[in-house]
Enzyme design. Sequence first.
Site, PDB file in Angstrom:
ATOM      1  N   LYS A   1     -34.594-117.014 -56.327  1.00  0.00           N
ATOM      2  CA  LYS A   1     -35.222-118.192 -55.729  1.00  0.00           C
ATOM      3  C   LYS A   1     -34.397-119.459 -55.997  1.00  0.00           C
ATOM      4  CE  LYS A   1     -38.698-116.101 -53.853  1.00  0.00           C
ATOM      5  NZ  LYS A   1     -38.098-114.748 -53.832  1.00  0.00           N
TER       6      LYS A   1
HETATM    7  C1  LIG Z   1     -42.457-114.737 -49.551  1.00  0.00           C
HETATM    8  C2  LIG Z   1     -42.623-114.222 -50.948  1.00  0.00           C
HETATM    9  N1  LIG Z   1     -43.860-114.008 -51.410  1.00  0.00           N
HETATM   10  C3  LIG Z   1     -44.085-113.566 -52.653  1.00  0.00           C
HETATM   11  C4  LIG Z   1     -43.047-113.305 -53.513  1.00  0.00           C
HETATM   12  C5  LIG Z   1     -43.368-112.719 -54.846  1.00  0.00           C
HETATM   13  O1  LIG Z   1     -42.858-113.427 -55.920  1.00  0.00           O
HETATM   14  P1  LIG Z   1     -42.434-112.669 -57.268  1.00  0.00           P
HETATM   15  O2  LIG Z   1     -41.196-111.902 -56.999  1.00  0.00           O
HETATM   16  O3  LIG Z   1     -42.226-113.802 -58.235  1.00  0.00           O
HETATM   17  O4  LIG Z   1     -43.585-111.814 -57.661  1.00  0.00           O
HETATM   18  C6  LIG Z   1     -41.730-113.540 -53.088  1.00  0.00           C
HETATM   19  C7  LIG Z   1     -40.551-113.351 -53.946  1.00  0.00           C
HETATM   20  O5  LIG Z   1     -40.108-112.461 -54.447  1.00  0.00           O
HETATM   21  C8  LIG Z   1     -41.513-113.976 -51.754  1.00  0.00           C
HETATM   22  O6  LIG Z   1     -40.276-114.130 -51.285  1.00  0.00           O
END
Ligand SMILES: Cc1ncc(COP(=O)(O)O)c(C=O)c1O
Length: 370
Positions: free
Chosen positions: A192
Amino acid sequence: MTVNRIFLSPPHMSGRELEYIKKVFESNYIAPLGEYVNKFEESVKKYTGAKYALALSSGTAAMHLALKVLQISDEDEVFASSLNFIGSVAPVKYERAALTFVDSDYKSWNMDPDLLRREFVKRVASSQKLPKAVILTHLYGQCAEIDTIKEICDYYNVYLIEDAAESLGAFYKGRHSGTFGDFGILSFNGNKILTTSGGGMLISNNKAFIDKARYYSTQAKEDKPYYEHTELGYNYRMSNVLAAIGVAQMEVLEERVRKKREIFDIYREELNESAEFMPELPNSRGNRWLTTTLFDTAPEKIIKALEIEDIEARPLWKPMHMQPVFKNSKALGGEISEKLFEKGVCLPSGTALECEDVLKIAKIVKKVID
Ligand SMILES: Cc1ncc(COP(=O)(O)O)c(C=O)c1O
């Protein structure tokens, strides 16, 4: 793979992370919470304008808690953007609710507000139940048509959860993505715009919602001198060590957005004639987390040509309505996200890239598509 491999969007440290981690170690507040968790939440609140924030172990955990607080259950349905990452929607299934995927439009590549409105109108006219919530993703850091979607949700009394996992630093009409709906979720995983190595945040302007999410995030402990539980909770809080990384990363957020946008500008300058870039809606400023483009050449060819040079590129997210795991879920439309998936490529967009690296990548792509 070599040490010089160019990744899609690798971590980029500000240089202050170790200093803050050292302070955490000196205080011995390694875990679970501590001063840096509060600092991180404060800095995200200040930047986004959200009134309340809760630092968590991941964006997926943040989404799960949003759904828990809204009491989404097996009797409910949730609508969600189809062109999406699974972490956005898997928690709907943890709660055994039905999922209906909504297609994108070409104007934004994000959820099509007209499709959403038409479905709500149709359901009301035929006395069908409306979904309890809509999950709206701001894909690749570009804002969806949020004011229209919020207006629809408000009108029909449907909760709105904004998935701003990819859009920290993106504003719509001067307001940060994730602050329009009942909840916003952020992710700080490794790729990110900012990372805490792994982590997420739930933001809201509703104090009761965040208080309830905090309760669920720490095993649903009742306010008693001993451990008493009337509900089941989760172990979802962020550690103080990771929050220290987050505080240092927040200090360079605007710099990172500027660099992401600069990278996008170079690609656009170099590839404009043969590529169609993800749009930016009027009155919005995306963070251009990943530069995403459509080509007439098959994405595999471009990705392969880059891979030979040890450069990572990827197809766009495969729409959720096409995923085998969601074969029993419904979809509204789907053709546009399918087309975007068929033709789309995410180009390397790491903020530590030099301009020459971006030019080199564009040159390789050009060779394949021309
Ligand atoms: C659009 C989107 N939603 C949710 C997530 C979930 O985040 P995490 O990987 O921190 O659980 C991500 C990233 O990985 C994402 O790109």
